[in-house]
Design a protein around this motif. Structure first.
Motif, PDB file in Angstrom:
ATOM      1  N   SER A 296      -0.145  67.325  79.641  1.00  0.00           N
ATOM      2  CA  SER A 296       1.192  67.761  80.372  1.00  0.00           C
ATOM      3  C   SER A 296       2.422  67.155  79.593  1.00  0.00           C
ATOM      4  O   SER A 296       2.452  66.185  79.069  1.00  0.00           O
ATOM      5  CB  SER A 296       0.910  67.350  81.811  1.00  0.00           C
ATOM      6  OG  SER A 296       1.029  66.337  81.862  1.00  0.00           O
ATOM      7  N   GLY A 297       3.387  68.118  79.788  1.00  0.00           N
ATOM      8  CA  GLY A 297       4.604  67.759  79.043  1.00  0.00           C
ATOM      9  C   GLY A 297       5.121  68.795  78.142  1.00  0.00           C
ATOM     10  O   GLY A 297       4.724  70.111  78.014  1.00  0.00           O
ATOM     11  N   LEU A 298       6.155  68.536  77.415  1.00  0.00           N
ATOM     12  CA  LEU A 298       6.759  69.173  76.474  1.00  0.00           C
ATOM     13  C   LEU A 298       6.336  69.045  75.230  1.00  0.00           C
ATOM     14  O   LEU A 298       6.511  67.946  74.548  1.00  0.00           O
ATOM     15  CB  LEU A 298       8.094  69.052  76.547  1.00  0.00           C
ATOM     16  CG  LEU A 298       9.228  70.248  75.681  1.00  0.00           C
ATOM     17  CD1 LEU A 298       9.073  71.524  75.904  1.00  0.00           C
ATOM     18  CD2 LEU A 298      10.614  69.798  75.826  1.00  0.00           C
ATOM     19  N   TRP A 299       6.184  69.839  74.324  1.00  0.00           N
ATOM     20  CA  TRP A 299       5.491  69.814  72.847  1.00  0.00           C
ATOM     21  C   TRP A 299       6.242  70.703  72.059  1.00  0.00           C
ATOM     22  O   TRP A 299       6.687  71.748  72.314  1.00  0.00           O
ATOM     23  CB  TRP A 299       4.055  70.210  72.574  1.00  0.00           C
ATOM     24  CG  TRP A 299       3.035  69.509  73.562  1.00  0.00           C
ATOM     25  CD1 TRP A 299       2.781  69.686  74.889  1.00  0.00           C
ATOM     26  CD2 TRP A 299       2.486  68.158  73.312  1.00  0.00           C
ATOM     27  NE1 TRP A 299       1.992  68.710  75.348  1.00  0.00           N
ATOM     28  CE2 TRP A 299       1.821  67.785  74.399  1.00  0.00           C
ATOM     29  CE3 TRP A 299       2.493  67.345  71.985  1.00  0.00           C
ATOM     30  CZ2 TRP A 299       0.941  66.396  74.289  1.00  0.00           C
ATOM     31  CZ3 TRP A 299       1.860  66.305  72.139  1.00  0.00           C
ATOM     32  CH2 TRP A 299       1.097  65.844  73.259  1.00  0.00           C
ATOM     33  N   THR A 300       6.732  70.197  70.940  1.00  0.00           N
ATOM     34  CA  THR A 300       7.279  71.074  69.930  1.00  0.00           C
ATOM     35  C   THR A 300       6.395  71.165  68.460  1.00  0.00           C
ATOM     36  O   THR A 300       5.990  69.878  68.232  1.00  0.00           O
ATOM     37  CB  THR A 300       8.802  70.734  69.375  1.00  0.00           C
ATOM     38  OG1 THR A 300       9.485  70.338  70.690  1.00  0.00           O
ATOM     39  CG2 THR A 300       9.421  71.539  68.418  1.00  0.00           C
TER      40      THR A 300
ATOM     41  N   GLN B 243       8.408  75.715  71.232  1.00  0.00           N
ATOM     42  CA  GLN B 243       8.059  74.878  72.279  1.00  0.00           C
ATOM     43  C   GLN B 243       7.187  75.277  73.352  1.00  0.00           C
ATOM     44  O   GLN B 243       6.907  76.489  73.609  1.00  0.00           O
ATOM     45  CB  GLN B 243       9.313  74.352  72.880  1.00  0.00           C
ATOM     46  CG  GLN B 243      10.399  73.673  72.222  1.00  0.00           C
ATOM     47  CD  GLN B 243      11.683  73.362  72.850  1.00  0.00           C
ATOM     48  OE1 GLN B 243      11.939  73.895  73.914  1.00  0.00           O
ATOM     49  NE2 GLN B 243      12.308  72.109  72.288  1.00  0.00           N
ATOM     50  N   MET B 244       6.380  74.233  73.739  1.00  0.00           N
ATOM     51  CA  MET B 244       5.296  74.666  74.596  1.00  0.00           C
ATOM     52  C   MET B 244       5.528  73.802  75.666  1.00  0.00           C
ATOM     53  O   MET B 244       5.659  72.427  75.514  1.00  0.00           O
ATOM     54  CB  MET B 244       3.868  74.597  73.944  1.00  0.00           C
ATOM     55  CG  MET B 244       2.814  74.710  75.239  1.00  0.00           C
ATOM     56  SD  MET B 244       1.067  74.524  74.515  1.00  0.00           S
ATOM     57  CE  MET B 244       1.005  72.733  74.043  1.00  0.00           C
ATOM     58  N   GLU B 245       5.600  74.039  77.301  1.00  0.00           N
ATOM     59  CA  GLU B 245       5.467  73.224  78.188  1.00  0.00           C
ATOM     60  C   GLU B 245       4.463  73.257  79.013  1.00  0.00           C
ATOM     61  O   GLU B 245       4.186  74.502  79.349  1.00  0.00           O
ATOM     62  CB  GLU B 245       6.904  73.253  79.013  1.00  0.00           C
ATOM     63  CG  GLU B 245       6.948  72.258  80.179  1.00  0.00           C
ATOM     64  CD  GLU B 245       8.395  72.334  80.733  1.00  0.00           C
ATOM     65  OE1 GLU B 245       8.759  71.498  81.495  1.00  0.00           O
ATOM     66  OE2 GLU B 245       8.880  73.418  80.582  1.00  0.00           O
ATOM     67  N   ILE B 246       3.629  72.245  79.250  1.00  0.00           N
ATOM     68  CA  ILE B 246       2.556  72.576  80.302  1.00  0.00           C
ATOM     69  C   ILE B 246       2.954  71.858  81.399  1.00  0.00           C
ATOM     70  O   ILE B 246       3.057  70.448  81.454  1.00  0.00           O
ATOM     71  CB  ILE B 246       0.946  71.729  79.729  1.00  0.00           C
ATOM     72  CG1 ILE B 246       0.897  72.690  78.428  1.00  0.00           C
ATOM     73  CG2 ILE B 246       0.127  71.806  80.631  1.00  0.00           C
ATOM     74  CD1 ILE B 246      -0.397  72.069  77.650  1.00  0.00           C
ATOM     75  N   SER B 247       3.209  72.450  82.545  1.00  0.00           N
ATOM     76  CA  SER B 247       3.833  71.813  83.709  1.00  0.00           C
ATOM     77  C   SER B 247       2.763  71.631  84.807  1.00  0.00           C
ATOM     78  O   SER B 247       2.887  70.896  85.528  1.00  0.00           O
ATOM     79  CB  SER B 247       5.005  73.069  84.248  1.00  0.00           C
ATOM     80  OG  SER B 247       3.987  74.239  84.305  1.00  0.00           O
ATOM     81  N   VAL B 248       1.784  72.226  84.699  1.00  0.00           N
ATOM     82  CA  VAL B 248       0.571  71.946  85.938  1.00  0.00           C
ATOM     83  C   VAL B 248      -0.491  71.737  85.191  1.00  0.00           C
ATOM     84  O   VAL B 248      -1.111  72.777  84.316  1.00  0.00           O
ATOM     85  CB  VAL B 248       0.390  73.012  86.559  1.00  0.00           C
ATOM     86  CG1 VAL B 248      -0.745  72.744  87.687  1.00  0.00           C
ATOM     87  CG2 VAL B 248       1.899  73.389  87.564  1.00  0.00           C
ATOM     88  N   LEU B 249      -1.260  70.510  85.193  1.00  0.00           N
ATOM     89  CA  LEU B 249      -2.359  70.136  84.662  1.00  0.00           C
ATOM     90  C   LEU B 249      -3.605  69.662  85.740  1.00  0.00           C
ATOM     91  O   LEU B 249      -3.286  68.788  86.564  1.00  0.00           O
ATOM     92  CB  LEU B 249      -2.588  69.056  83.613  1.00  0.00           C
ATOM     93  CG  LEU B 249      -3.753  68.716  83.107  1.00  0.00           C
ATOM     94  CD1 LEU B 249      -4.640  69.757  82.339  1.00  0.00           C
ATOM     95  CD2 LEU B 249      -3.613  67.473  82.121  1.00  0.00           C
ATOM     96  N   ARG B 250      -4.456  70.466  86.299  1.00  0.00           N
ATOM     97  CA  ARG B 250      -5.096  70.374  87.422  1.00  0.00           C
ATOM     98  C   ARG B 250      -6.342  69.035  87.205  1.00  0.00           C
ATOM     99  O   ARG B 250      -6.631  69.161  86.071  1.00  0.00           O
ATOM    100  CB  ARG B 250      -5.810  71.498  88.045  1.00  0.00           C
ATOM    101  CG  ARG B 250      -4.506  72.451  88.412  1.00  0.00           C
ATOM    102  CD  ARG B 250      -5.260  73.721  89.277  1.00  0.00           C
ATOM    103  NE  ARG B 250      -4.140  74.495  89.872  1.00  0.00           N
ATOM    104  CZ  ARG B 250      -3.537  75.596  89.509  1.00  0.00           C
ATOM    105  NH1 ARG B 250      -4.029  75.837  88.213  1.00  0.00           N
ATOM    106  NH2 ARG B 250      -2.524  76.072  89.834  1.00  0.00           N
TER     107      ARG B 250
END
Length: 113
Positions: free
Chosen positions: A5-9, A15-22
């Motif tokens: 989870s978080g912001l990746w470049t 950019q990819m942002e994973i906002s929810v990781l269940r």
């Protein structure tokens, strides 16, 4: 342990942002691509995926898809693994496959990149 989870470049400044990781490994977020098939400006698209659950050890693998439905008739599938380098920096190593819609079976050869 690598946290997905978080912001990746990436190297192309997308950019990819994973906002929810269940807890079960499912995740979603958004992908802002700087590279488009049409050569147009950057656009945000939704992503959905899953991360392998390792129980706290090892480097997790994951997969996700991005539907470029706002500006392209294509879908990209990514698979990868999360690592932490010797300096403590988290890094994603990925491979992707893009499928663009074509008008006929005869054009199928040029649909995948």
């Amino acid at each position: 342990q690598c946290q997905l989870s978080g912001l990746w470049t990436n190297d192309q400044d997308s950019q990819m942002e994973i906002s929810v990781l269940r807890d079960n490994g499912d995740f979603h977020g958004q992908y802002l691509t700087r590279v488009t098939l049409s050569g147009g400006c950057a656009r945000v698209s939704l992503l959905r995926g899953a991360q392998q659950q390792l129980g706290g050890e090892g480097w997790p693998t994951f997969a996700f898809t991005v539907l470029w439905d706002k500006f392209s008739n294509a879908t990209t599938a990514f698979v990868g693994q999360c690592f932490v380098d010797a300096g403590g920096k988290e890094m994603l190593s990925t491979t992707w496959l893009l499928r663009e819609a074509v008008g006929s079976l005869e054009e199928d050869w040029k649909a995948t990149r």
